[in-house]
Every structure is written in C-alpha cells, then in structure tokens.
Motif scaffolding. Structure first.
Motif, PDB file in Angstrom:
ATOM      1  N   LEU A 100       0.805  -1.218   0.000  1.00  0.00           N
ATOM      2  CA  LEU A 100       0.000   0.000   0.000  1.00  0.00           C
ATOM      3  C   LEU A 100       0.840   1.270   0.000  1.00  0.00           C
ATOM      4  O   LEU A 100       0.310   2.370   0.122  1.00  0.00           O
ATOM      5  CB  LEU A 100      -0.931  -0.006   1.221  1.00  0.00           C
ATOM      6  CG  LEU A 100      -1.878  -1.216   1.278  1.00  0.00           C
ATOM      7  CD1 LEU A 100      -2.670  -1.203   2.563  1.00  0.00           C
ATOM      8  CD2 LEU A 100      -2.820  -1.221   0.087  1.00  0.00           C
ATOM      9  N   LYS A 101       2.179   1.086  -0.106  1.00  0.00           N
ATOM     10  CA  LYS A 101       3.090   2.241  -0.185  1.00  0.00           C
ATOM     11  C   LYS A 101       2.933   3.158   1.027  1.00  0.00           C
ATOM     12  O   LYS A 101       2.988   4.380   0.928  1.00  0.00           O
ATOM     13  CB  LYS A 101       2.853   3.040  -1.472  1.00  0.00           C
ATOM     14  CG  LYS A 101       2.852   2.215  -2.748  1.00  0.00           C
ATOM     15  CD  LYS A 101       4.190   1.556  -2.983  1.00  0.00           C
ATOM     16  CE  LYS A 101       4.179   0.763  -4.293  1.00  0.00           C
ATOM     17  NZ  LYS A 101       5.457   0.054  -4.529  1.00  0.00           N
ATOM     18  N   GLU A 102       2.719   2.562   2.178  1.00  0.00           N
ATOM     19  CA  GLU A 102       2.550   3.339   3.410  1.00  0.00           C
ATOM     20  C   GLU A 102       3.805   3.181   4.253  1.00  0.00           C
ATOM     21  O   GLU A 102       4.127   2.072   4.717  1.00  0.00           O
ATOM     22  CB  GLU A 102       1.335   2.840   4.188  1.00  0.00           C
ATOM     23  CG  GLU A 102       1.101   3.551   5.516  1.00  0.00           C
ATOM     24  CD  GLU A 102       0.532   4.946   5.359  1.00  0.00           C
ATOM     25  OE1 GLU A 102       0.547   5.703   6.338  1.00  0.00           O
ATOM     26  OE2 GLU A 102       0.068   5.270   4.251  1.00  0.00           O
ATOM     27  N   ARG A 120      -7.387  12.578  12.688  1.00  0.00           N
ATOM     28  CA  ARG A 120      -7.029  12.631  11.274  1.00  0.00           C
ATOM     29  C   ARG A 120      -8.061  13.445  10.495  1.00  0.00           C
ATOM     30  O   ARG A 120      -9.234  13.471  10.853  1.00  0.00           O
ATOM     31  CB  ARG A 120      -6.945  11.226  10.703  1.00  0.00           C
ATOM     32  CG  ARG A 120      -5.784  10.393  11.247  1.00  0.00           C
ATOM     33  CD  ARG A 120      -5.809   9.015  10.640  1.00  0.00           C
ATOM     34  NE  ARG A 120      -4.749   8.181  11.162  1.00  0.00           N
ATOM     35  CZ  ARG A 120      -3.523   8.085  10.653  1.00  0.00           C
ATOM     36  NH1 ARG A 120      -3.218   8.811   9.588  1.00  0.00           N
ATOM     37  NH2 ARG A 120      -2.616   7.303  11.186  1.00  0.00           N
ATOM     38  N   ASN A 133     -10.395  13.298   4.771  1.00  0.00           N
ATOM     39  CA  ASN A 133      -9.958  12.626   3.543  1.00  0.00           C
ATOM     40  C   ASN A 133      -9.109  11.390   3.827  1.00  0.00           C
ATOM     41  O   ASN A 133      -9.110  10.432   3.048  1.00  0.00           O
ATOM     42  CB  ASN A 133      -9.173  13.587   2.654  1.00  0.00           C
ATOM     43  CG  ASN A 133     -10.068  14.635   2.016  1.00  0.00           C
ATOM     44  OD1 ASN A 133     -11.278  14.453   1.948  1.00  0.00           O
ATOM     45  ND2 ASN A 133      -9.475  15.731   1.567  1.00  0.00           N
ATOM     46  N   GLU A 134      -8.375  11.394   4.936  1.00  0.00           N
ATOM     47  CA  GLU A 134      -7.479  10.278   5.239  1.00  0.00           C
ATOM     48  C   GLU A 134      -8.229   8.975   5.471  1.00  0.00           C
ATOM     49  O   GLU A 134      -7.703   7.894   5.209  1.00  0.00           O
ATOM     50  CB  GLU A 134      -6.628  10.604   6.472  1.00  0.00           C
ATOM     51  CG  GLU A 134      -5.557  11.649   6.234  1.00  0.00           C
ATOM     52  CD  GLU A 134      -4.695  11.846   7.462  1.00  0.00           C
ATOM     53  OE1 GLU A 134      -3.810  11.005   7.724  1.00  0.00           O
ATOM     54  OE2 GLU A 134      -4.923  12.831   8.178  1.00  0.00           O
ATOM     55  N   GLY A 173     -10.564   7.730   3.881  1.00  0.00           N
ATOM     56  CA  GLY A 173     -10.903   7.066   2.632  1.00  0.00           C
ATOM     57  C   GLY A 173      -9.717   6.384   1.969  1.00  0.00           C
ATOM     58  O   GLY A 173      -9.882   5.690   0.966  1.00  0.00           O
ATOM     59  N   GLN A 174      -8.526   6.559   2.528  1.00  0.00           N
ATOM     60  CA  GLN A 174      -7.343   5.930   1.964  1.00  0.00           C
ATOM     61  C   GLN A 174      -7.368   4.422   2.204  1.00  0.00           C
ATOM     62  O   GLN A 174      -7.899   3.945   3.212  1.00  0.00           O
ATOM     63  CB  GLN A 174      -6.072   6.534   2.563  1.00  0.00           C
ATOM     64  CG  GLN A 174      -5.886   8.005   2.230  1.00  0.00           C
ATOM     65  CD  GLN A 174      -4.689   8.612   2.924  1.00  0.00           C
ATOM     66  OE1 GLN A 174      -4.018   7.956   3.715  1.00  0.00           O
ATOM     67  NE2 GLN A 174      -4.419   9.877   2.642  1.00  0.00           N
ATOM     68  N   ILE A 175      -6.763   3.684   1.282  1.00  0.00           N
ATOM     69  CA  ILE A 175      -6.812   2.221   1.351  1.00  0.00           C
ATOM     70  C   ILE A 175      -6.174   1.710   2.646  1.00  0.00           C
ATOM     71  O   ILE A 175      -6.678   0.780   3.269  1.00  0.00           O
ATOM     72  CB  ILE A 175      -6.102   1.605   0.117  1.00  0.00           C
ATOM     73  CG1 ILE A 175      -6.852   1.981  -1.158  1.00  0.00           C
ATOM     74  CG2 ILE A 175      -6.035   0.091   0.250  1.00  0.00           C
ATOM     75  CD1 ILE A 175      -6.187   1.482  -2.420  1.00  0.00           C
ATOM     76  N   PHE A 176      -5.062   2.329   3.049  1.00  0.00           N
ATOM     77  CA  PHE A 176      -4.379   1.859   4.260  1.00  0.00           C
ATOM     78  C   PHE A 176      -5.268   2.029   5.497  1.00  0.00           C
ATOM     79  O   PHE A 176      -5.296   1.163   6.369  1.00  0.00           O
ATOM     80  CB  PHE A 176      -3.060   2.606   4.464  1.00  0.00           C
ATOM     81  CG  PHE A 176      -2.209   2.004   5.539  1.00  0.00           C
ATOM     82  CD1 PHE A 176      -1.407   0.915   5.265  1.00  0.00           C
ATOM     83  CD2 PHE A 176      -2.227   2.513   6.832  1.00  0.00           C
ATOM     84  CE1 PHE A 176      -0.633   0.335   6.268  1.00  0.00           C
ATOM     85  CE2 PHE A 176      -1.453   1.944   7.833  1.00  0.00           C
ATOM     86  CZ  PHE A 176      -0.650   0.845   7.537  1.00  0.00           C
ATOM     87  N   MET A 177      -6.013   3.144   5.576  1.00  0.00           N
ATOM     88  CA  MET A 177      -6.889   3.352   6.722  1.00  0.00           C
ATOM     89  C   MET A 177      -8.073   2.380   6.700  1.00  0.00           C
ATOM     90  O   MET A 177      -8.525   1.920   7.747  1.00  0.00           O
ATOM     91  CB  MET A 177      -7.386   4.799   6.739  1.00  0.00           C
ATOM     92  CG  MET A 177      -6.326   5.810   7.117  1.00  0.00           C
ATOM     93  SD  MET A 177      -5.591   5.483   8.742  1.00  0.00           S
ATOM     94  CE  MET A 177      -7.010   5.758   9.815  1.00  0.00           C
TER      95      MET A 177
END
Length: 348
Positions: free
Chosen positions: A44-46, A294, A297-298, A300-304
């Motif tokens: 996930l590039k996190e 947070r 918008n955060e 909705g991120q895949i990592f969250m």
C-alpha cells in the motif's frame, strides 16, 4: 554405559525439541507479525516510522485473518488439526512473501539499527521479560475464566467449539450452549489451541507459563506507541509515562476485588486483550502526527480502510462485542471529522 548413553541422547532430543517449539512460537508471535506489517506497508506504499508499528499492524492483520479462517472452519465443522495446518500454511506464506519482498528491496533495507535505536530495543526487551516473568512467577494463577478449559477441550477432542468447556458434553443446558456460542463468536481460545496443537504443550502450562511471554510484547508496544505519539522526542517523559502505566496495572494485585480482568492476572484473556490492547491501538490509529484527529480525507485511503478492517476483526476475535465497539468508535470519529470539515472546511 549404554543406558547412560541412551539417557543422554534422550535428554538431548528433548532439549532440541524444546528449542524447535520455541522457534515455532517465535515465528508465529514475533516474526510473522513484523512480516505481515511489512507486506501491508509495501503493497500500500505506506511508510511506517518504526518496526514497532509494523509489528502491531502485523499482529492485527494476522488476528483478523485467523478470525475469518476460524469462522469458516467452525461453519464447515473442521477439526482443530485441520485448522492448525491451514494456519501454518498461512504463516509460512506470509513469511515467504515478506522474504521475497525484502530481497527485491534489499538495497533500501537497513539491516542494523543505529546505536540509539538499539539501546531502546535492548531496554524494551528487558522490560518485557521482567513484566512477563513477574506475571508468571509473582502472580498466582487465576481460573476465573474458561480459557484453559476451552483450550484443553478442543485439544483433547480435536474439535472446535463442539463440546462444552465446563462439562465436556455435547448435550448442554441452554446456558452452556449460549456460553459456547459466545466463545465461538470470539474464538481467541482457538488461537491458543492451535499453538498448543503445534507445540504439544499442556494447555494449562501454556496459558499460565508460556503465553505471557508472547502477549506482553503486544501490550508493551502499544503503550510505547502511545508514548511516542504523546511525547515524541521527550525520552524522559516517555519512560515516565510507561512507568506510570505499568504501576497502574500492578495496583489491582493489592486489591480485594478488581472491576476488570487485570493485565497480569488475565493477560491472555480475550476481554483483557481487547480493552487493554486492541481498543487503545484503535484510538491511536485515529490520531494524526500532531495528536489530533485525522482529517476527513485520510479515512478514505486504502491503508486506513485496511487498518479499520484489521482492528475490527481483531477486536471480534478477542471480544464478542469487539467489532461493534471498534466500528462505533471509528464511525463516530469519521462523522465528527466530516462535520468539522463541512463547518469550516478543515479537519478537527
């Protein structure tokens, strides 16, 4: 002389078997979580700041996967031995994928930590060993819950939540049936039964003498992550925070009656793992870098989204209302962040 030689060989075999058992548990409880966290980070590039965060995230991912696999196994009435083989394959795949990713990214990986980080690692290991040993040696075994009975029943009958842990029968009273259904709905006992099946250790000894050395690192790392979030570079305040936390958890040992399962008396208990482990980790994930919620918008991120799924399913593994509580907390914060953004076009 031949008898002496045979005795020496048998003792050597027992020691070798004991070492292999420890390595199997170390892979399952220490290395596999870091590997799972590393895989999630790479896919996930996190970027995570420390191995501590990878370890905790990896634990949540593995607990979530185990919950899903166990629910399928219970639905299809699979045996404990089958579940154990499936889980060993899952852990092996996680380790294999992590190794392949590390080889591909070998130029970016720093194998040895710097001096300050190494010092913190050594202090953390010492603290975890002391806390675990204190739990095992200084705290009398408490049998208020049915963890040992449940693990023993599954291990001896090679089943998953078929026999009552209190009576050992399939013909149960309504109260026993309700208790068994609750246990199957949050099957953390099955996780321990899988460990016992792998190591062939007496369930009572495993729960009371072995498991603290595997669950206390989770507790310790969660509160270490909280110390990092609250005090960041202030090392003295971090140490003070951790000291106060563990002193608070020691105080119930000197009380006639505690109002919750103590971390030292019942560190393995699912309810304790949820309220003193998974839930604090959940709240920490809702905080940003500056100790604020947070931004909208955060979420909705895949990592969250993955983080929510991992902690919610992990919570359900530990506690029968874990999924609901995690979801309630998560949704409440998302709604609050959405309202604040709608109000002044900013996050809270």
């Amino acid at each position: 002389m031949s008898c002496i030689a045979v005795s020496v060989i048998e003792r050597g075999q027992k020691k070798l078997l004991l070492i292999l058992k420890f390595l199997a548990m170390a892979l399952m409880w220490y290395i596999a979580p870091v590997a799972a966290g590393y895989i999630a980070e790479q896919l996930l590039k996190e970027k995570r700041k420390r191995n501590l965060h990878r370890y905790l995230m990896g634990n949540m991912i593995l607990f979530a996967l185990f919950f899903l696999i166990t629910q399928i196994a219970i639905f299809y009435k699979l045996t404990l031995s089958v579940l154990t083989r499936i889980w060993m394959i899952v852990v092996a795949l996680v380790l294999l994928i992590a190794i392949v990713m590390m080889i591909r990214n070998r130029k970016k990986i720093r194998l040895l930590p710097d001096t300050s980080e190494m010092k913190n690692i050594i202090l953390a290991v010492i603290a975890i060993l002391v806390l675990s040993a204190f739990s095992v040696v200084c705290v009398p075994a408490d049998t208020d819950d049915y963890t040992v009975q449940s693990v023993l029943t599954m291990y001896t009958t090679d089943t998953l939540y078929v026999y009552s842990p209190t009576s050992g029968r399939t013909q149960m009273l309504s109260v026993e049936k309700e208790l068994l259904d609750e246990m199957a709905g949050s099957p953390v006992d099955a996780y321990y039964a899988v460990c016992v099946e792998i190591c062939r250790i007496n369930p009572a000894k495993f729960i009371h003498l072995v498991i603290p050395f595997f669950v206390f690192p989770i507790y310790f790392c969660i509160y270490a992550a909280w110390a990092d979030c609250l005090f960041q570079k202030d090392t003295k305040k971090k140490y003070l925070f951790m000291t106060v936390i563990w002193l608070l958890y020691i105080t119930p040992l000197f009380m006639d009656k505690a109002f919750y399962y103590g971390i030292f008396q019942h560190g393995w208990n699912g309810q304790t793992l949820f309220f003193l482990g998974v839930l604090p980790w959940t709240v920490l994930q809702l905080l940003g870098e500056e100790k604020e919620t947070r931004c909208f918008n955060e979420f909705g991120q895949i990592f969250m989204i993955l983080t929510y799924a991992a902690v919610a399913l992990s919570g359900q593994l530990m506690y029968r209302k874990g999924f609901f509580i995690v979801t309630f907390v998560w949704v409440s914060v998302v709604i609050m962040a959405g309202i604040m953004r709608w109000k002044n076009d900013s996050s809270i």
